[in-house]
Scaffold this motif. Sequence first.
Motif, PDB file in Angstrom:
ATOM      1  N   ALA A 257      -1.122   8.985   0.489  1.00 31.41           N
ATOM      2  CA  ALA A 257      -0.480  10.148  -0.105  1.00 31.41           C
ATOM      3  C   ALA A 257      -0.637  11.379   0.776  1.00 31.41           C
ATOM      4  O   ALA A 257       0.298  12.173   0.949  1.00 31.41           O
ATOM      5  N   ALA A 258      -1.819  11.563   1.363  1.00 30.14           N
ATOM      6  CA  ALA A 258      -2.069  12.730   2.203  1.00 30.14           C
ATOM      7  C   ALA A 258      -1.251  12.677   3.491  1.00 30.14           C
ATOM      8  O   ALA A 258      -0.692  13.692   3.928  1.00 30.14           O
ATOM      9  N   VAL A 259      -1.169  11.509   4.102  1.00 28.15           N
ATOM     10  CA  VAL A 259      -0.407  11.378   5.347  1.00 28.15           C
ATOM     11  C   VAL A 259       1.087  11.501   5.068  1.00 28.15           C
ATOM     12  O   VAL A 259       1.827  12.107   5.858  1.00 28.15           O
ATOM     13  N   TYR A 260       1.545  10.949   3.964  1.00 28.58           N
ATOM     14  CA  TYR A 260       2.939  11.140   3.568  1.00 28.58           C
ATOM     15  C   TYR A 260       3.264  12.632   3.505  1.00 28.58           C
ATOM     16  O   TYR A 260       4.287  13.086   4.038  1.00 28.58           O
ATOM     17  N   LEU A 261       2.415  13.415   2.849  1.00 30.37           N
ATOM     18  CA  LEU A 261       2.663  14.850   2.714  1.00 30.37           C
ATOM     19  C   LEU A 261       2.678  15.531   4.074  1.00 30.37           C
ATOM     20  O   LEU A 261       3.505  16.412   4.340  1.00 30.37           O
ATOM     21  N   SER A 262       1.785  15.121   4.968  1.00 28.68           N
ATOM     22  CA  SER A 262       1.732  15.740   6.304  1.00 28.68           C
ATOM     23  C   SER A 262       2.995  15.437   7.103  1.00 28.68           C
ATOM     24  O   SER A 262       3.502  16.306   7.825  1.00 28.68           O
TER      25      SER A 262
ATOM     26  N   ALA B 100       1.231   8.559  12.469  1.00 31.52           N
ATOM     27  CA  ALA B 100       0.822   8.336  11.083  1.00 31.52           C
ATOM     28  C   ALA B 100      -0.391   7.415  11.016  1.00 31.52           C
ATOM     29  O   ALA B 100      -1.319   7.633  10.220  1.00 31.52           O
ATOM     30  N   ALA B 101      -0.399   6.378  11.867  1.00 32.42           N
ATOM     31  CA  ALA B 101      -1.546   5.469  11.903  1.00 32.42           C
ATOM     32  C   ALA B 101      -2.817   6.204  12.304  1.00 32.42           C
ATOM     33  O   ALA B 101      -3.896   5.972  11.731  1.00 32.42           O
ATOM     34  N   ASP B 102      -2.715   7.088  13.297  1.00 33.03           N
ATOM     35  CA  ASP B 102      -3.886   7.861  13.721  1.00 33.03           C
ATOM     36  C   ASP B 102      -4.418   8.710  12.572  1.00 33.03           C
ATOM     37  O   ASP B 102      -5.635   8.799  12.354  1.00 33.03           O
ATOM     38  N   ARG B 103      -3.518   9.337  11.834  1.00 34.17           N
ATOM     39  CA  ARG B 103      -3.944  10.193  10.723  1.00 34.17           C
ATOM     40  C   ARG B 103      -4.598   9.382   9.610  1.00 34.17           C
ATOM     41  O   ARG B 103      -5.586   9.821   9.003  1.00 34.17           O
TER      42      ARG B 103
ATOM     43  N   VAL C 297       5.524   6.072   6.744  1.00 35.23           N
ATOM     44  CA  VAL C 297       4.174   5.797   6.234  1.00 35.23           C
ATOM     45  C   VAL C 297       3.909   4.288   6.223  1.00 35.23           C
ATOM     46  O   VAL C 297       2.820   3.839   6.610  1.00 35.23           O
ATOM     47  N   ALA C 298       4.888   3.511   5.787  1.00 43.25           N
ATOM     48  CA  ALA C 298       4.710   2.050   5.793  1.00 43.25           C
ATOM     49  C   ALA C 298       4.429   1.545   7.197  1.00 43.25           C
ATOM     50  O   ALA C 298       3.545   0.698   7.408  1.00 43.25           O
TER      51      ALA C 298
ATOM     52  N   LEU D 258       0.819  -1.205   0.000  1.00 44.26           N
ATOM     53  CA  LEU D 258       0.000   0.000   0.000  1.00 44.26           C
ATOM     54  C   LEU D 258       0.856   1.260   0.000  1.00 44.26           C
ATOM     55  O   LEU D 258       0.496   2.268  -0.627  1.00 44.26           O
ATOM     56  N   GLU D 259       1.994   1.199   0.695  1.00 43.64           N
ATOM     57  CA  GLU D 259       2.863   2.383   0.738  1.00 43.64           C
ATOM     58  C   GLU D 259       3.311   2.771  -0.665  1.00 43.64           C
ATOM     59  O   GLU D 259       3.236   3.933  -1.059  1.00 43.64           O
TER      60      GLU D 259
END
Length: 283
Positions: free
Chosen positions: A200-205, A184-187, A268-269, A14-15
């Motif tokens: 993608a959104a969490v990666y950017l954050s 990251a998991a929470d987001r 993210v992964a 998924l990452e």
Amino acid sequence: MNGPADRAQLALLLEVAGTPKPGNVDRERDLSALRFEHFLAGAVGSRTGLDMAEAGDPVGAAFERSVAGMATQEGGNTQFGSLLLLVPLVSAAAAELTPERCDDVVSETTVADAEAFYRAFDHVSVAVDDPPADAAALDVRRGSDAIPAVRERGLDLQSVLELGVPGDDVAREWVTGFERSFAAADRLGDRSGPVVDRTAAVYLSLLAERPDTLVVTRHGESVAADVRERASTLAERDAVVTDRPAVTTFADDLVAEGINPGTTADLVAAGLFIALERGTISV
């Protein structure tokens, strides 16, 4: 998904499927010598090591085996940092996936785990900073040649990774209870929509929060700070949702400039695995 190893392998897939992820391989972008297919093959190759972690094998041995399997594809280092996060997380999840249990897993590592960690560097080339002057014998780039120094100093794996802080944010996770991985998991769980878009959104954050330490290592602090600032501008307006073309442009620019925020992808992964394990995301 029957167990933690299944979910860890899915997290790796998924990452790399999340897009756009500025500077990183995703399903729409390859780098010059590193392609989407290499990441898929790396995720498959890592599976035996992830199974070992779930079964309760020593963290170091499970990590080395996962890296050895990952490295059988032709692209080289695809997921070394991700696996360094996922193996202890999978080990913890076999009992209970909490920051406290993760701390226990880390604190229980041994000199043998540290030796296996160094052997993992024999399988693949990894970009790292120079070690402190008084720890040159422990340079991870020496691979298994550094093991006599590890034994002489009696260093467990936690102690070895502490040497990488603050210059390496993957190592930093090992001494902070996997703080950013759980964040990251929470987001990921708080967002809606397809998991690859959330990715993608969490990666950017995450990229907006701190300079990516792989970018610092390869390009210097000023370049990393510029990348963080540009990501922050996009993250503030949730541009993955509101202005996807702007994020796509950012992604293309970083690829063209050879800037790869790989540490952020590793986080993210790890976050994906935690969210899958908790059931806050599903596919």
